[in-house]
Motif scaffolding. Structure first.
Motif, short mmCIF file in Angstrom:
data_model
loop_
_atom_site.label_atom_id
_atom_site.label_comp_id
_atom_site.label_asym_id
_atom_site.label_seq_id
_atom_site.Cartn_x
_atom_site.Cartn_y
_atom_site.Cartn_z
N ASP A 121 0.86 -1.19 0.00
CA ASP A 121 0.00 0.00 0.00
C ASP A 121 0.89 1.23 0.00
O ASP A 121 1.96 1.22 0.60
N ARG A 122 0.47 2.28 -0.68
CA ARG A 122 1.20 3.55 -0.64
C ARG A 122 1.11 4.20 0.75
O ARG A 122 1.90 5.08 1.09
N HIS A 123 0.12 3.78 1.52
CA HIS A 123 -0.18 4.45 2.80
C HIS A 123 0.03 3.50 3.99
O HIS A 123 -0.10 2.29 3.86
N ASP A 125 -2.04 3.59 6.50
CA ASP A 125 -3.42 3.31 6.96
C ASP A 125 -3.50 3.26 8.50
O ASP A 125 -4.19 2.42 9.08
N ASP A 226 -3.27 -2.65 -2.02
CA ASP A 226 -4.01 -1.45 -2.39
C ASP A 226 -3.39 -1.00 -3.71
O ASP A 226 -2.19 -0.70 -3.76
N ASP A 228 -3.30 1.59 -5.12
CA ASP A 228 -2.71 2.94 -5.13
C ASP A 228 -1.19 2.89 -4.94
O ASP A 228 -0.51 3.91 -5.07
MN LIG Z 1 -3.57 3.36 0.14
#
Ligand SMILES: [Mn+2]
Length: 304
Positions: A121-123, A125, A226, A228
């Motif tokens: 995931d880029r994040h 979270d 994700d 993204d």
């Molecule tokens: Mn994300």
């Protein structure tokens, strides 16, 4: 013989920023997902979808929008994944936003308390309704799995144990610290979360994924992506359009998924934040993504 593969859809954008992601399970099925998985040597059973939820603003709960709907979607994922594991099947879950990974882990940890989660995931979270103003639960999932201060009670308490996750069960790949809040960076440091940046993943994908798999617990493995995490200008698939000219290509991520899903511990692959409308101007990208998923889940056993 590989295990049977159960396909589950979570057609929900309740925890997102706008409608779109609820269409992902239908669009991928229409593009021939089940046939592609069968061509990859898997026995596939389609278990159908959880509740269809289309995002709408939720002014009564501005900092945790559509919380009750998101919790219902996550709990349905738990039941569907648990049923598949009970039948000794692997699972492909198409979301839906990233909170679906919590439902996966709720079921997987009941099945195997030593389970781990590879979170691509880029994040981070790691936001909560207190740490961020936008009220979108889609970048708050791990905060609720870890039951961080400020987590929404209804979601943090939705699982068979609380907290659902420990930091040792997690490994994050593809994170962009510049796209995180100060709160998330501080929590990642306090929890000693293990993560590899999107830049490092893009430049040499093999070594981070091997390191992550080596560091995760010995039990069953869930892989969550994700979309993204992808460079949006290479593969425009995600709800979030932030990842422009940064992060790994689809080709690099295909290799990461292939390695991770062929780890002998792997039981579940979940795909989050896919908004098919983003690919409208580049329609070939959805079949390419689908081929990457089928390849990651292909059977390596010789045909009978
Ligand atoms: Mn994300």
């Amino acid at each position: 013989m590989p295990r049977d593969l159960v396909l589950v859809g979570a057609p929900t954008s309740a925890g997102s920023y706008a409608p779109g992601q609820e269409a992902a399970p239908r669009v991928l099925r229409d593009l021939g997902l089940v046939d592609r998985l069968r061509a990859a040597g898997r026995q596939v059973r389609d278990a159908g979808d959880g509740p269809l939820q289309v995002w709408a603003p939720d002014p009564a709960h501005p900092r945790a929008q559509n919380l009750a709907a998101a919790v219902l979607a996550v709990r349905t994922v738990t039941e569907q994944v648990a049923a598949a594991l009970e039948q000794d099947a692997d699972v492909l879950l198409i979301g839906g936003n990233c909170t679906i990974a919590l439902g996966v882990m709720d079921a997987l940890l009941r099945h195997d308390p030593d389970a781990g989660l590879l979170y691509i995931d880029r994040h981070f979270d790691l936001n909560t309704p207190v740490s961020s103003i936008d009220g979108a639960l889609d970048w708050m999932g791990l905060a609720h799995g870890l039951d961080l201060p400020g987590a929404a009670e209804q979601l943090a308490a939705a699982f068979h144990r609380r907290p659902l996750l420990t930091p040792e069960q997690l490994y994050l790949l593809g994170t962009d610290p510049a796209g995180s809040t100060a709160w998330e960076r501080e929590q990642a440091r306090l929890l000693s979360l293990r993560w590899v940046s999107g830049a490092d993943l893009a430049s040499a994908p093999d070594s981070p994924v091997a390191g992550a798999l080596g560091a995760l617990p010995p039990g069953a493995l869930a892989v969550h992506i994700d979309v993204d995490v992808l460079d949006f200008t290479d593969a425009p698939l995600a709800e979030s359009t932030d990842g422009r000219n940064s992060g790994p290509s689809l080709q690099a991520i295909a290799g990461v998924l292939d390695t991770a899903c062929h780890d002998p511990r792997a039981r579940v692959l979940s795909i989050g934040e896919l908004n098919p409308a983003r690919a409208a101007g580049r329609p070939e990208i959805l079949p390419r993504f689908l081929a990457s998923v089928a390849d990651a889940l292909r059977s390596t056993a010789p045909p009978a």
